[in-house]
Each structure stands twice: as structure tokens, then as C-alpha cells.
Design a protein around this motif. Structure first.
Motif, mmCIF file in Angstrom:
data_model
loop_
_atom_site.group_PDB
_atom_site.id
_atom_site.type_symbol
_atom_site.label_atom_id
_atom_site.label_comp_id
_atom_site.label_asym_id
_atom_site.label_seq_id
_atom_site.Cartn_x
_atom_site.Cartn_y
_atom_site.Cartn_z
ATOM 1 N N ASN A 113 -1.668 -6.001 9.858
ATOM 2 C CA ASN A 113 -3.018 -6.284 10.346
ATOM 3 C C ASN A 113 -3.813 -5.058 10.747
ATOM 4 O OD1 ASN A 113 -2.744 -9.056 10.033
ATOM 5 N ND2 ASN A 113 -1.791 -9.281 12.029
ATOM 6 N N LYS A 114 -3.192 -3.878 10.850
ATOM 7 C CA LYS A 114 -3.874 -2.708 11.380
ATOM 8 C C LYS A 114 -4.272 -1.730 10.266
ATOM 9 C CE LYS A 114 -3.719 0.218 15.357
ATOM 10 N NZ LYS A 114 -3.039 0.533 16.575
ATOM 11 N N VAL A 115 -5.524 -1.270 10.290
ATOM 12 C CA VAL A 115 -6.031 -0.335 9.282
ATOM 13 C C VAL A 115 -5.501 1.068 9.581
ATOM 14 C CG1 VAL A 115 -8.089 0.675 8.234
ATOM 15 C CG2 VAL A 115 -8.142 -1.704 9.011
ATOM 16 N N ALA A 116 -4.863 1.687 8.564
ATOM 17 C CA ALA A 116 -4.280 3.018 8.704
ATOM 18 C C ALA A 116 -4.572 3.821 7.437
ATOM 19 C CB ALA A 116 -2.773 2.894 8.918
ATOM 20 N N PHE A 117 -4.240 5.091 7.458
ATOM 21 C CA PHE A 117 -4.374 5.942 6.274
ATOM 22 C C PHE A 117 -3.587 5.295 5.141
ATOM 23 C CE2 PHE A 117 -3.281 9.437 3.463
ATOM 24 C CZ PHE A 117 -4.471 10.131 3.388
ATOM 25 N N GLY A 118 -4.222 5.100 3.991
ATOM 26 C CA GLY A 118 -3.568 4.492 2.841
ATOM 27 C C GLY A 118 -3.712 2.983 2.760
ATOM 28 N N SER A 119 -4.269 2.357 3.777
ATOM 29 C CA SER A 119 -4.458 0.898 3.762
ATOM 30 C C SER A 119 -5.483 0.494 2.713
ATOM 31 C CB SER A 119 -4.988 0.398 5.115
ATOM 32 O OG SER A 119 -4.068 0.576 6.144
ATOM 33 N N VAL A 120 -5.278 -0.683 2.133
ATOM 34 C CA VAL A 120 -6.292 -1.323 1.308
ATOM 35 C C VAL A 120 -6.904 -2.395 2.201
ATOM 36 C CG1 VAL A 120 -6.770 -2.680 -0.756
ATOM 37 C CG2 VAL A 120 -5.075 -0.842 -0.838
ATOM 38 N N VAL A 121 -8.202 -2.289 2.427
ATOM 39 C CA VAL A 121 -8.890 -3.134 3.401
ATOM 40 C C VAL A 121 -9.939 -3.993 2.703
ATOM 41 C CG1 VAL A 121 -10.249 -3.122 5.529
ATOM 42 C CG2 VAL A 121 -8.596 -1.286 5.104
ATOM 43 N N THR A 122 -9.924 -5.283 3.019
ATOM 44 C CA THR A 122 -10.958 -6.194 2.514
ATOM 45 C C THR A 122 -11.940 -6.437 3.651
ATOM 46 O OG1 THR A 122 -9.352 -7.253 1.064
ATOM 47 C CG2 THR A 122 -11.429 -8.422 1.434
ATOM 48 N N LEU A 123 -13.204 -6.081 3.396
ATOM 49 C CA LEU A 123 -14.266 -6.252 4.380
ATOM 50 C C LEU A 123 -15.245 -7.302 3.895
ATOM 51 C CD1 LEU A 123 -15.172 -2.484 4.960
ATOM 52 C CD2 LEU A 123 -13.755 -3.912 6.429
ATOM 53 N N GLY A 181 -32.025 1.977 8.339
ATOM 54 C CA GLY A 181 -32.436 1.879 9.730
ATOM 55 C C GLY A 181 -31.964 0.636 10.459
ATOM 56 N N GLY A 182 -31.409 -0.324 9.769
ATOM 57 C CA GLY A 182 -30.909 -1.530 10.426
ATOM 58 C C GLY A 182 -29.457 -1.381 10.845
ATOM 59 N N ILE A 183 -28.836 -2.495 11.137
ATOM 60 C CA ILE A 183 -27.423 -2.518 11.516
ATOM 61 C C ILE A 183 -26.662 -3.310 10.458
ATOM 62 C CG2 ILE A 183 -25.751 -3.339 13.239
ATOM 63 C CD1 ILE A 183 -27.364 -1.082 14.351
ATOM 64 N N ILE A 184 -25.530 -2.754 10.011
ATOM 65 C CA ILE A 184 -24.663 -3.441 9.066
ATOM 66 C C ILE A 184 -23.427 -3.884 9.837
ATOM 67 C CG2 ILE A 184 -23.302 -3.235 6.948
ATOM 68 C CD1 ILE A 184 -25.100 -0.878 6.161
ATOM 69 N N GLU A 185 -23.039 -5.142 9.636
ATOM 70 C CA GLU A 185 -21.835 -5.638 10.284
ATOM 71 C C GLU A 185 -20.825 -6.052 9.222
ATOM 72 O OE1 GLU A 185 -22.810 -7.475 14.585
ATOM 73 O OE2 GLU A 185 -23.219 -8.818 12.891
ATOM 74 N N TYR A 186 -19.578 -5.637 9.457
ATOM 75 C CA TYR A 186 -18.476 -5.985 8.569
ATOM 76 C C TYR A 186 -17.393 -6.676 9.381
ATOM 77 C CZ TYR A 186 -20.434 -2.454 5.407
ATOM 78 O OH TYR A 186 -21.248 -1.737 4.590
ATOM 79 N N LYS A 187 -16.761 -7.657 8.770
ATOM 80 C CA LYS A 187 -15.592 -8.290 9.360
ATOM 81 C C LYS A 187 -14.398 -7.870 8.520
ATOM 82 C CE LYS A 187 -13.579 -12.602 10.914
ATOM 83 N NZ LYS A 187 -13.800 -14.021 11.182
ATOM 84 N N ILE A 188 -13.318 -7.461 9.174
ATOM 85 C CA ILE A 188 -12.099 -7.083 8.458
ATOM 86 C C ILE A 188 -11.340 -8.368 8.145
ATOM 87 C CG2 ILE A 188 -9.950 -5.780 8.565
ATOM 88 C CD1 ILE A 188 -11.402 -3.854 10.523
ATOM 89 N N LEU A 189 -11.254 -8.672 6.841
ATOM 90 C CA LEU A 189 -10.611 -9.915 6.404
ATOM 91 C C LEU A 189 -9.118 -9.746 6.122
ATOM 92 C CD1 LEU A 189 -13.268 -11.320 3.884
ATOM 93 C CD2 LEU A 189 -12.979 -11.893 6.311
ATOM 94 N N ALA A 190 -8.751 -8.596 5.565
ATOM 95 C CA ALA A 190 -7.348 -8.378 5.193
ATOM 96 C C ALA A 190 -7.041 -6.896 5.185
ATOM 97 C CB ALA A 190 -7.075 -8.984 3.831
ATOM 98 N N VAL A 191 -5.781 -6.581 5.448
ATOM 99 C CA VAL A 191 -5.303 -5.199 5.416
ATOM 100 C C VAL A 191 -3.948 -5.212 4.696
ATOM 101 C CG1 VAL A 191 -4.570 -3.201 6.767
ATOM 102 C CG2 VAL A 191 -6.453 -4.636 7.588
ATOM 103 N N LYS A 192 -3.822 -4.395 3.638
ATOM 104 C CA LYS A 192 -2.549 -4.253 2.951
ATOM 105 C C LYS A 192 -2.025 -2.849 3.204
ATOM 106 C CE LYS A 192 -4.447 -6.518 -0.813
ATOM 107 N NZ LYS A 192 -4.821 -6.411 -2.175
ATOM 108 N N ASN A 193 -0.833 -2.760 3.746
ATOM 109 C CA ASN A 193 -0.168 -1.477 3.976
ATOM 110 C C ASN A 193 1.140 -1.487 3.191
ATOM 111 O OD1 ASN A 193 -1.979 -0.291 5.913
ATOM 112 N ND2 ASN A 193 -1.277 -1.819 7.353
ATOM 113 N N ASP A 194 1.048 -1.267 1.877
ATOM 114 C CA ASP A 194 2.237 -1.328 1.035
ATOM 115 C C ASP A 194 3.083 -0.097 1.171
ATOM 116 O OD1 ASP A 194 1.362 -3.791 0.144
ATOM 117 O OD2 ASP A 194 0.236 -2.909 -1.512
#
Length: 159
Positions: free
Chosen positions: A84-94, A146-159
Motif C-alpha cells: 500500500n505504500k508508494v516507494a522508489f520503483g513503485s507502480v502507482v495508479t492515480l 493556476g488551479g488545484i489538481i487532486e489525485y487519489k492513490i488507487l493502487a500501489v505495486k511494489n514487485d
């Protein structure tokens, strides 16, 4: 002292393979082209010779750049932290919450970052924003417009 550049093992091997190809294949091909152009005589008006010399300069420049990059690389083992945690090398779905779009990125070092390959640097604005975060977190950033972008972290793969 030169700054170390973080890179994945995969990224390091790709750069090493490119350097090997430049040195053993492309360098030899350009030497052959230069030799053939020289055989045509007067070099002052030989377009093939000039083009080959220019190409040789580009190849040698890329070789020098890759050698310097590889010399200063620090291969980082891709972290195998919890899924569940984003790290160096993670594949992240936003998920872009404004546009309801899903985006997938691999978090890498600056030397191997390529938006065309969906690889973003840990030093990029989004990379800094999501590093260390977990699935379900919502992160916000200022957009270039100039606006705000919001992302939700949906998935994290740390193979």
C-alpha cells in the motif's frame, strides 16, 4: 564530487546496453562511413564526409554523456515495502478527481524518467507528492494553469 543519481537496476541495464551498442555497432558504422567518404576525394566539398563527421560527433557526445551518467549512478533496490505504500520503483495508479481519469506511473530516478513510458521522477512535483503515501490517500498540487489538481492513490505495486 559528482552527485549520485538514483536509478533502478532495469534503468541501469538499459543505459549500459545503449552504451555498449553505441560503442560496438554505431561507432564502427560511422568510422566505415567516414572512410568511404574520404575515398571520394576532395573533403572540402564532400557532403557525405561532413554529414558522417557530424553524426560521429553526436555518437561520441552520447557515449560521453552515458559514461558520465553510469559512473555517477546509484542503483537502488526497488523497495519491497507493503503493497500500500508508494516507494522508489513503485507502480502507482492515480485517479485525477477533476477529470475522473486513471493514470499509472512508475516512480524512478531522474535519469530514467520518461513521460512517454509512464515513468516519473521521484524529484518531479507528482513524484514528491506521492512518495511515502498510501492507497486511499488524496494529494493536492497546484496546476500549471493556476488551479488545484487532486489525485487519489488507487493502487500501489511494489514487485
Amino acid at each position: 564530487m559528482a552527485e549520485k543519481n538514483w536509478i533502478t537496476k532495469e534503468g541501469y541495464e538499459a543505459k549500459k546496453a545503449r552504451l555498449e551498442h553505441l560503442m560496438t555497432v554505431e561507432r564502427q558504422e560511422i568510422i566505415k562511413k567516414i572512410g568511404e567518404a574520404k575515398e571520394q576525394g576532395d573533403l572540402s566539398e564532400n557532403a557525405e564526409y561532413e554529414a558522417a563527421r557530424e553524426e560521429q560527433g553526436k555518437i561520441e557526445g552520447e557515449i560521453s554523456k552515458l559514461e558520465a551518467e553510469l559512473k555517477n549512478c546509484q542503483i537502488i533496490d526497488e523497495e519491497k515495502s507493503g503493497d500500500n505504500k508508494v516507494a522508489f520503483g513503485s507502480v502507482v495508479t492515480l485517479k485525477d478527481l477533476e477529470y475522473d481519469e486513471e493514470l499509472e506511473y512508475k516512480l524512478v530516478g531522474p535519469l530514467e524518467a520518461s513521460i512517454l513510458d509512464n515513468k516519473i521522477s521521484i524529484e518531479s512535483p507528482i513524484g514528491k507528492l506521492i512518495l511515502g503515501r498510501e492507497v486511499g490517500d488524496i494529494v493536492s498540487a497546484a496546476s500549471p494553469a493556476g488551479g488545484i489538481i487532486e489525485y487519489k492513490i488507487l493502487a500501489v505495486k511494489n514487485d
